[in-house]
Design a protein around this motif. Structure first.
Motif, PDB file in Angstrom:
ATOM      1  N   PRO A  47       0.804  -1.224   0.000  1.00 58.30           N
ATOM      2  CA  PRO A  47       0.000   0.000   0.000  1.00 58.30           C
ATOM      3  C   PRO A  47       0.834   1.271   0.000  1.00 58.30           C
ATOM      4  CG  PRO A  47      -0.093  -1.099   2.136  1.00 58.30           C
ATOM      5  CD  PRO A  47       0.561  -2.056   1.191  1.00 58.30           C
ATOM      6  N   LEU A  48       2.028   1.240   0.606  1.00 60.83           N
ATOM      7  CA  LEU A  48       2.886   2.420   0.608  1.00 60.83           C
ATOM      8  C   LEU A  48       3.416   2.711  -0.795  1.00 60.83           C
ATOM      9  CD1 LEU A  48       4.892   1.907   3.931  1.00 60.83           C
ATOM     10  CD2 LEU A  48       2.920   3.399   3.514  1.00 60.83           C
ATOM     11  N   ALA A  49       3.764   1.651  -1.518  1.00 56.32           N
ATOM     12  CA  ALA A  49       4.228   1.827  -2.900  1.00 56.32           C
ATOM     13  C   ALA A  49       3.111   2.391  -3.776  1.00 56.32           C
ATOM     14  CB  ALA A  49       4.720   0.497  -3.453  1.00 56.32           C
ATOM     15  N   TRP A  50       1.880   1.922  -3.527  1.00 58.91           N
ATOM     16  CA  TRP A  50       0.749   2.443  -4.291  1.00 58.91           C
ATOM     17  C   TRP A  50       0.532   3.925  -4.000  1.00 58.91           C
ATOM     18  CZ3 TRP A  50      -2.342   2.629  -8.163  1.00 58.91           C
ATOM     19  CH2 TRP A  50      -3.585   3.248  -8.091  1.00 58.91           C
ATOM     20  N   GLU A  51       0.657   4.311  -2.738  1.00 55.42           N
ATOM     21  CA  GLU A  51       0.470   5.709  -2.375  1.00 55.42           C
ATOM     22  C   GLU A  51       1.507   6.604  -3.043  1.00 55.42           C
ATOM     23  OE1 GLU A  51      -1.912   7.272  -0.697  1.00 55.42           O
ATOM     24  OE2 GLU A  51      -2.982   5.356  -0.633  1.00 55.42           O
ATOM     25  N   LYS A  52       2.714   6.066  -3.267  1.00 61.54           N
ATOM     26  CA  LYS A  52       3.787   6.864  -3.860  1.00 61.54           C
ATOM     27  C   LYS A  52       3.700   6.943  -5.384  1.00 61.54           C
ATOM     28  CE  LYS A  52       7.081   5.910  -0.118  1.00 61.54           C
ATOM     29  NZ  LYS A  52       8.377   5.266   0.254  1.00 61.54           N
ATOM     30  N   GLN A  53       2.840   6.136  -5.983  1.00 64.40           N
ATOM     31  CA  GLN A  53       2.715   6.167  -7.446  1.00 64.40           C
ATOM     32  C   GLN A  53       2.260   7.556  -7.900  1.00 64.40           C
ATOM     33  OE1 GLN A  53       3.293   4.009  -9.915  1.00 64.40           O
ATOM     34  NE2 GLN A  53       3.531   2.046  -8.892  1.00 64.40           N
ATOM     35  N   PRO A  54       2.884   8.099  -8.973  1.00 62.00           N
ATOM     36  CA  PRO A  54       2.482   9.424  -9.477  1.00 62.00           C
ATOM     37  C   PRO A  54       1.194   9.317 -10.294  1.00 62.00           C
ATOM     38  CG  PRO A  54       4.210   8.519 -10.860  1.00 62.00           C
ATOM     39  CD  PRO A  54       4.006   7.531  -9.739  1.00 62.00           C
ATOM     40  N   VAL A  73      -1.813   6.163 -14.226  1.00 54.66           N
ATOM     41  CA  VAL A  73      -0.430   6.180 -13.737  1.00 54.66           C
ATOM     42  C   VAL A  73       0.481   6.298 -14.959  1.00 54.66           C
ATOM     43  CG1 VAL A  73       1.301   4.979 -12.371  1.00 54.66           C
ATOM     44  CG2 VAL A  73      -1.126   4.663 -11.836  1.00 54.66           C
ATOM     45  N   PRO A  74       1.027   7.486 -15.216  1.00 49.31           N
ATOM     46  CA  PRO A  74       1.813   7.685 -16.435  1.00 49.31           C
ATOM     47  C   PRO A  74       3.228   7.134 -16.329  1.00 49.31           C
ATOM     48  CG  PRO A  74       1.752   9.709 -15.163  1.00 49.31           C
ATOM     49  CD  PRO A  74       0.870   8.727 -14.436  1.00 49.31           C
ATOM     50  N   PHE A  75       3.761   6.770 -17.475  1.00 47.39           N
ATOM     51  CA  PHE A  75       5.179   6.426 -17.609  1.00 47.39           C
ATOM     52  C   PHE A  75       5.784   7.497 -18.519  1.00 47.39           C
ATOM     53  CE2 PHE A  75       9.029   4.468 -19.057  1.00 47.39           C
ATOM     54  CZ  PHE A  75       9.405   3.599 -18.046  1.00 47.39           C
TER      55      PHE A  75
END
Length: 301
Positions: A47-54, A73-75
């Protein structure tokens, strides 16, 4: 006395048909947070990684008057996008775990809640009858955002898989489809579920349920048949299914794979996996099969 008995049986059949139609059209949907917690508890997402996704919240207008909700979620610099669709009763909470497979190969990712699921609108679930055009509107949104020169593919799980297949038959812009444990025909699936779950004959109860579903939603069972749509799909399709799936029989995936006679096709049967468990059982093999599939038409970095 006979007339009363016949009348009582008719009433029972009508009530049963209506009951099953409501179970079909109004599945018990759980929230995004619920499904995220399920996958978090299973060690499938951080969940922390998901929260950090731009990421950015997305709202796409459906052609049927409601709003479809999701996250983009853009690349950076990419013109490749994959839309990830969840299964019945679920939401984007179950789609997060599939993101990395595509992100590590330079894909933008768009997670969407299906009609009547998550934070999207819509009065009922129609198993692709309306949803395939919701998906077409979502693809429109991607092209408006990213430009017309890119590629847009779809990864669907269960309900999302069969919606993706139905969509690809009506929109030749589909770049590719990954269909994980999708059903091949709605009437056939419902007959199977009636027998498996309730020990009831489909020939007796489905006609009335179909009647009520058509009256309530406009969808008839015969209008939802991905296997009938397969011959019209030009896009590459990767079929994934659990070998031990008792919810949607493996035979359905095999039949659809055999029905795709044009273009690229791929079939991965996950040993030991039940419904929607192919990734859970072996995430590495799941990812490698998708990568092998994408490499066949130049979609890998």
């Amino acid at each position: 006395m006979i007339i009363w008995i016949v009348g009582l049986l008719v009433v029972i059949l009508l009530l049963a048909g209506f009951y099953f139609s409501t179970r079909i059209l109004y599945p018990r949907v759980q929230s995004r947070q619920y499904w995220m917690q399920v996958d978090q508890d299973a060690g499938l997402i951080d969940p922390l990684a998901w929260e950090k996704q731009p990421k950015e919240a997305v709202q796409v207008p459906s052609p049927y008057g409601y709003t479809l909700a999701g996250y983009f979620v853009p690349f950076p610099g990419s013109h490749k996008t994959v839309i990830i669709l969840h299964g019945i009763t679920a939401s984007i909470g179950t789609s997060i775990k599939y993101m990395d497979i595509f992100q590590r190969h330079g894909f933008n990712v768009l997670l969407m809640d299906l009609r009547m699921h998550g934070e999207s609108g819509g009065r009922n679930c129609t198993y692709g009858y309306y949803e395939k055009y919701d998906l077409k509107a979502t693809v429109d949104w991607v092209y408006q955002r990213m430009g017309m020169g890119g590629v847009v593919g779809v990864h669907g799980e269960s309900l999302g898989a069969s919606i993706a297949l139905q969509y690809a038959a009506v929109d030749d812009r589909a770049g590719f489809i990954v269909a994980n444990c999708g059903y091949s025909d709605l009437r056939e699936l419902l007959a199977y579920r009636l027998k498996y779950d309730y020990h009831l004959p489909g020939w007796l109860f489905l006609p009335l349920s179909d009647f009520f579903c058509t009256i309530i939603s406009g969808m008839s069972f015969d209008a939802v048949s991905p296997i009938r749509d397969i011959p019209h799909i030009q896009a590459p399709v990767c079929f994934i299914h659990g070998a031990d799936d008792k919810y949607v029989p493996l035979e359905m995936a095999k039949q659809m794979f055999n029905a795709k006679l044009r273009g690229i096709r791929h079939l991965y049967v996950a040993s030991g996996a039940r419904h929607a468990e192919a990734y859970v059982v072996d995430a590495e093999a799941y990812g490698k099969n998708i990568e092998e599939f994408l490499s066949r038409f130049g979609m890998l970095n």
